[in-house]
Design an enzyme around this catalytic site. Structure first.
Site, PDB file in Angstrom:
ATOM      1  N   TRP A  38      21.710  24.542  53.209  1.00 46.54           N
ATOM      2  CA  TRP A  38      22.109  25.092  54.513  1.00 46.54           C
ATOM      3  C   TRP A  38      21.439  24.292  55.624  1.00 46.54           C
ATOM      4  O   TRP A  38      20.264  23.946  55.522  1.00 46.54           O
ATOM      5  CB  TRP A  38      21.671  26.557  54.614  1.00 46.54           C
ATOM      6  CG  TRP A  38      22.803  27.535  54.479  1.00 46.54           C
ATOM      7  CD1 TRP A  38      23.334  28.022  53.320  1.00 46.54           C
ATOM      8  CD2 TRP A  38      23.533  28.139  55.552  1.00 46.54           C
ATOM      9  NE1 TRP A  38      24.351  28.911  53.593  1.00 46.54           N
ATOM     10  CE2 TRP A  38      24.493  28.991  54.964  1.00 46.54           C
ATOM     11  CE3 TRP A  38      23.479  28.056  56.940  1.00 46.54           C
ATOM     12  CZ2 TRP A  38      25.386  29.760  55.719  1.00 46.54           C
ATOM     13  CZ3 TRP A  38      24.356  28.808  57.691  1.00 46.54           C
ATOM     14  CH2 TRP A  38      25.300  29.645  57.085  1.00 46.54           C
ATOM     15  N   PHE A  70      17.397  31.413  50.986  1.00 51.05           N
ATOM     16  CA  PHE A  70      17.186  32.584  50.136  1.00 51.05           C
ATOM     17  C   PHE A  70      16.916  32.163  48.691  1.00 51.05           C
ATOM     18  O   PHE A  70      16.185  32.852  47.965  1.00 51.05           O
ATOM     19  CB  PHE A  70      18.424  33.498  50.198  1.00 51.05           C
ATOM     20  CG  PHE A  70      18.224  34.840  49.550  1.00 51.05           C
ATOM     21  CD1 PHE A  70      17.680  35.894  50.266  1.00 51.05           C
ATOM     22  CD2 PHE A  70      18.577  35.048  48.228  1.00 51.05           C
ATOM     23  CE1 PHE A  70      17.474  37.130  49.672  1.00 51.05           C
ATOM     24  CE2 PHE A  70      18.379  36.276  47.621  1.00 51.05           C
ATOM     25  CZ  PHE A  70      17.824  37.319  48.342  1.00 51.05           C
ATOM     26  N   GLU A  71      17.506  31.052  48.269  1.00 47.57           N
ATOM     27  CA  GLU A  71      17.378  30.593  46.876  1.00 47.57           C
ATOM     28  C   GLU A  71      16.124  29.752  46.635  1.00 47.57           C
ATOM     29  O   GLU A  71      15.864  29.321  45.497  1.00 47.57           O
ATOM     30  CB  GLU A  71      18.620  29.784  46.478  1.00 47.57           C
ATOM     31  CG  GLU A  71      19.852  30.615  46.181  1.00 47.57           C
ATOM     32  CD  GLU A  71      20.523  31.184  47.418  1.00 47.57           C
ATOM     33  OE1 GLU A  71      20.569  30.494  48.447  1.00 47.57           O
ATOM     34  OE2 GLU A  71      20.989  32.344  47.356  1.00 47.57           O
ATOM     35  N   VAL A 119      16.447  28.028  58.803  1.00 45.48           N
ATOM     36  CA  VAL A 119      17.249  29.206  59.124  1.00 45.48           C
ATOM     37  C   VAL A 119      17.383  29.260  60.644  1.00 45.48           C
ATOM     38  O   VAL A 119      16.381  29.181  61.360  1.00 45.48           O
ATOM     39  CB  VAL A 119      16.608  30.504  58.586  1.00 45.48           C
ATOM     40  CG1 VAL A 119      17.649  31.628  58.571  1.00 45.48           C
ATOM     41  CG2 VAL A 119      16.033  30.310  57.195  1.00 45.48           C
ATOM     42  N   ILE A 120      18.612  29.373  61.104  1.00 51.74           N
ATOM     43  CA  ILE A 120      18.858  29.376  62.549  1.00 51.74           C
ATOM     44  C   ILE A 120      19.491  30.709  62.934  1.00 51.74           C
ATOM     45  O   ILE A 120      20.474  31.146  62.314  1.00 51.74           O
ATOM     46  CB  ILE A 120      19.738  28.170  62.955  1.00 51.74           C
ATOM     47  CG1 ILE A 120      18.990  26.871  62.603  1.00 51.74           C
ATOM     48  CG2 ILE A 120      20.058  28.234  64.451  1.00 51.74           C
ATOM     49  CD1 ILE A 120      19.746  25.594  62.869  1.00 51.74           C
ATOM     50  N   GLU A 131      24.196  35.863  65.225  1.00 50.23           N
ATOM     51  CA  GLU A 131      24.409  37.077  66.021  1.00 50.23           C
ATOM     52  C   GLU A 131      24.068  38.347  65.250  1.00 50.23           C
ATOM     53  O   GLU A 131      24.058  39.437  65.810  1.00 50.23           O
ATOM     54  CB  GLU A 131      25.875  37.129  66.470  1.00 50.23           C
ATOM     55  CG  GLU A 131      26.191  36.051  67.491  1.00 50.23           C
ATOM     56  CD  GLU A 131      27.656  36.015  67.856  1.00 50.23           C
ATOM     57  OE1 GLU A 131      28.436  36.804  67.298  1.00 50.23           O
ATOM     58  OE2 GLU A 131      28.008  35.189  68.703  1.00 50.23           O
ATOM     59  N   THR A 132      23.801  38.203  63.960  1.00 52.73           N
ATOM     60  CA  THR A 132      23.540  39.394  63.143  1.00 52.73           C
ATOM     61  C   THR A 132      22.108  39.368  62.609  1.00 52.73           C
ATOM     62  O   THR A 132      21.352  38.440  62.853  1.00 52.73           O
ATOM     63  CB  THR A 132      24.505  39.451  61.945  1.00 52.73           C
ATOM     64  OG1 THR A 132      24.125  38.423  61.020  1.00 52.73           O
ATOM     65  CG2 THR A 132      25.939  39.270  62.386  1.00 52.73           C
ATOM     66  N   HIS A 192      21.256  38.890  59.656  1.00 52.54           N
ATOM     67  CA  HIS A 192      21.146  38.062  58.455  1.00 52.54           C
ATOM     68  C   HIS A 192      19.919  37.145  58.525  1.00 52.54           C
ATOM     69  O   HIS A 192      19.195  36.975  57.543  1.00 52.54           O
ATOM     70  CB  HIS A 192      22.430  37.244  58.295  1.00 52.54           C
ATOM     71  CG  HIS A 192      22.591  36.613  56.953  1.00 52.54           C
ATOM     72  ND1 HIS A 192      22.807  37.336  55.808  1.00 52.54           N
ATOM     73  CD2 HIS A 192      22.557  35.312  56.573  1.00 52.54           C
ATOM     74  CE1 HIS A 192      22.900  36.512  54.781  1.00 52.54           C
ATOM     75  NE2 HIS A 192      22.751  35.284  55.212  1.00 52.54           N
TER      76      HIS A 192
HETATM   77  N1  INI Z   1      20.540  29.967  54.633  1.00 50.57           N
HETATM   78  C1  INI Z   1      19.764  29.068  55.263  1.00 50.57           C
HETATM   79  O1  INI Z   1      18.999  28.355  54.612  1.00 50.57           O
HETATM   80  N2  INI Z   1      19.813  28.958  56.620  1.00 50.57           N
HETATM   81  C2  INI Z   1      20.624  29.738  57.377  1.00 50.57           C
HETATM   82  O2  INI Z   1      20.613  29.574  58.630  1.00 50.57           O
HETATM   83  C3  INI Z   1      21.459  30.701  56.739  1.00 50.57           C
HETATM   84  N3  INI Z   1      22.342  31.548  57.510  1.00 50.57           N
HETATM   85  O3  INI Z   1      22.364  31.433  58.748  1.00 50.57           O
HETATM   86  O4  INI Z   1      23.081  32.362  56.964  1.00 50.57           O
HETATM   87  C4  INI Z   1      21.398  30.785  55.331  1.00 50.57           C
HETATM   88  N4  INI Z   1      22.167  31.667  54.649  1.00 50.57           N
HETATM   89  C5  INI Z   1      22.432  31.551  53.240  1.00 50.57           C
HETATM   90  C6  INI Z   1      21.383  32.199  52.354  1.00 50.57           C
HETATM   91  O5  INI Z   1      20.181  31.466  52.356  1.00 50.57           O
HETATM   92  C7  INI Z   1      21.866  32.278  50.902  1.00 50.57           C
HETATM   93  O6  INI Z   1      22.185  30.987  50.433  1.00 50.57           O
HETATM   94  C8  INI Z   1      23.108  33.167  50.718  1.00 50.57           C
HETATM   95  O7  INI Z   1      22.896  34.452  51.290  1.00 50.57           O
HETATM   96  C9  INI Z   1      23.439  33.337  49.213  1.00 50.57           C
HETATM   97  O8  INI Z   1      22.371  34.016  48.532  1.00 50.57           O
END
Ligand code: INI
Length: 160
Positions: free
Chosen positions: A31, A66-67, A90-91, A94-95, A97
């Site tokens: 990501w 997350f992984e 991670v940026i 709007e939510t 998440h």
């Molecule tokens: N993962 C990131 O590393 N950076 C982000 O900005 C991001 N956003 O914005 O959603 C993000 N989401 C994915 C997350 O890490 C998982 O890969 C996904 O939820 C699957 O488990």
């Protein structure tokens, strides 16, 4: 965090243990790959500059921040590494998440540091916008990947 007047890339090699006999793992989130590739480059260059051998640096990619915890955990349990660097970006959107991904990544890395004897370095940028991430991944505030590499060497050699 107070990076406004701090360059993340500044280190004094004389203060850093030589990394020539150390093995490093780097787990990189896909990501925001413009940012995570910059962080990876900063970490790799600093490790090599401090004496690490290229063949002793193992890179694995995971989908998102997350992984990172699972990737680091699996690397520690299957590979011979003296320290692992978890790289993500991670940026804020709007939510909520953003908060869940940041929290999971930070808690997961912290948990690994409690559970295993291999230090895991938290190199996850958590920014409000893309520009802040650019500034900290090889931009005007330096590169947090560099800082993470120095932390990895120091933690891998902690206690002699
Ligand atoms: N993962 C990131 O590393 N950076 C982000 O900005 C991001 N956003 O914005 O959603 C993000 N989401 C994915 C997350 O890490 C998982 O890969 C996904 O939820 C699957 O488990």
């Amino acid at each position: 965090m107070a990076t406004a007047n701090k360059n993340l890339s500044v280190y004094n090699k004389a203060d850093i243990p030589n990394a020539k006999d150390l093995r490093f793992g780097i787990v990189v989130a896909e990501w925001n790959d413009q940012i995570t590739e910059g962080l990876y480059t900063g970490a790799l260059e600093a490790l090599l500059d401090c004496g690490a051998k290229e063949e002793h640096i193992l890179r694995w990619d995971v989908p998102g921040s997350f992984e990172l915890t699972f990737g680091c955990k699996k690397m520690i349990s299957t590979q011979k590494v003296d320290a692992v660097i978890a790289i993500g970006s991670v940026i804020r959107g709007e939510t909520q998440h953003f908060d869940f991904v940041c929290s999971a990544a930070a808690q997961g890395v912290k948990d690994l540091n409690v559970q295993t004897d291999v230090p895991v370095i938290f190199c996850v940028l958590t920014d409000n916008n893309l520009q802040q991430a650019i500034d900290r991944s090889g931009g005007k505030h330096g590169n947090k990947g560099t800082e993470a590499a120095i932390a990895a060497i120091k933690m891998a050699t902690l206690g002699g």
